[in-house]
Design an enzyme around this catalytic site. Sequence first.
Site, mmCIF file in Angstrom:
data_model
loop_
_atom_site.group_PDB
_atom_site.id
_atom_site.type_symbol
_atom_site.label_atom_id
_atom_site.label_comp_id
_atom_site.label_asym_id
_atom_site.label_seq_id
_atom_site.Cartn_x
_atom_site.Cartn_y
_atom_site.Cartn_z
ATOM 1 C CD GLU A 23 -2.644 -1.355 2.537
ATOM 2 O OE1 GLU A 23 -2.145 -0.809 3.551
ATOM 3 O OE2 GLU A 23 -3.649 -2.069 2.578
ATOM 4 C CD GLU B 32 -4.259 -6.357 2.818
ATOM 5 O OE1 GLU B 32 -4.890 -5.602 3.605
ATOM 6 O OE2 GLU B 32 -3.022 -6.381 2.754
#
Length: 386
Positions: free
Chosen positions: A190, A316
């Site tokens: 991320e 995710e």
Amino acid sequence: MKKRMLLILGCILILCGCSNPDAFDPFSGEGYTQADIGIGNGWNLGNTLDACSYGNKINLGLDTEASWGMPYTTQAMISAIAQKGFKTIRIPVSYHNHITEGTNYTIDSAWMARVKTIVDWSLTAGMKVIINIHHDNLLSAELKTTYGFTVNADSGEQTTSKKYIERIWTQVADCFKSYDDHLIFEVLNEPRNRDASNDGFSGASNLSTLNKIIREYEQVALNAIRASGGGKNASRYVMVPPYAANPDMTTGWSLPNDSASKKLIVSVHAYTPYEFCMNTASTKNFTDSYKGSVDWLFTNIKTNFTAKGIFVVIGETSASDKNNLAERKKWFSYYYDKADSANIPVIVWDNMLVYPQGDDAGERHGYFNRDTLSWFFPTLIDEMVK
């Protein structure tokens, strides 16, 4: 993901190229389907090989695997994941605590061997495997005391960051160069400016600048993978996220140039709706209004990606355990049905925390009890694998 507040509404995976890096339309229409890649619904080995600490440049060895409370991974655990019906396993990996020499960022051979062992168990179990660079994204001040990379406008830090990313992926790619397309590389997790508010997950005024930096980092990583000495890496699938792996933060971002055709995948995460899935102060009930957020997520994915023939994967997701099993089951059923209808694989996050564990009610994402090789919530798992 660990102890953080996300405002992530969608998840996406893409390929092809983009001629204008300031506009998010990096597709030529050359799509492929889920069947081409073979990624199915999956499970994350969370808080394990990604577990880490900051503030030192010491090789911490193999003990970090259990430093966030997880047991050491065994082949029996991996086999149980596959036997339950999961088709994909994502293995997040942090490297900055496992560097033995700082000039060339040499990875500890024992750590690399441990990563390889768990990858091999997963492949033997018949699953697709995703490995990445996970928690090596640092605060600016940490770059002086910790190996890793930052995302900001400082050119000196960018130079250091590019070298780190290039060296890690050169070594990882070399280790796995003989592995076939069952193994997928995810270059970053991320990527974000961690010095910004909310650990960088909130929108940034200089988002375009930051996304261009991320794109440069991803180009460095991809070049290292493709040039890693032959084998299978010249055509391996490679996952590439936009800022914070957030599909709403793509201004200034585009896919890197690739020598391989139709092999780039954009990875994004979607704990949607955030208020139900992660926000500790919000309702425990999955209401009709929250269904609207899920509808918007998949409508947006269809409009921007799948309708153009672009493959999508949610890397995710999860809904935190707030002692609300019946409402979570409603969410899983609705979310996964939408994903199934859209032909989008979903990889659930698992940190083995369940109610009332932990000091953050938004971070209880436990599904598989690795100590007993059993499932905390079988009805939720059935929704994931059906």
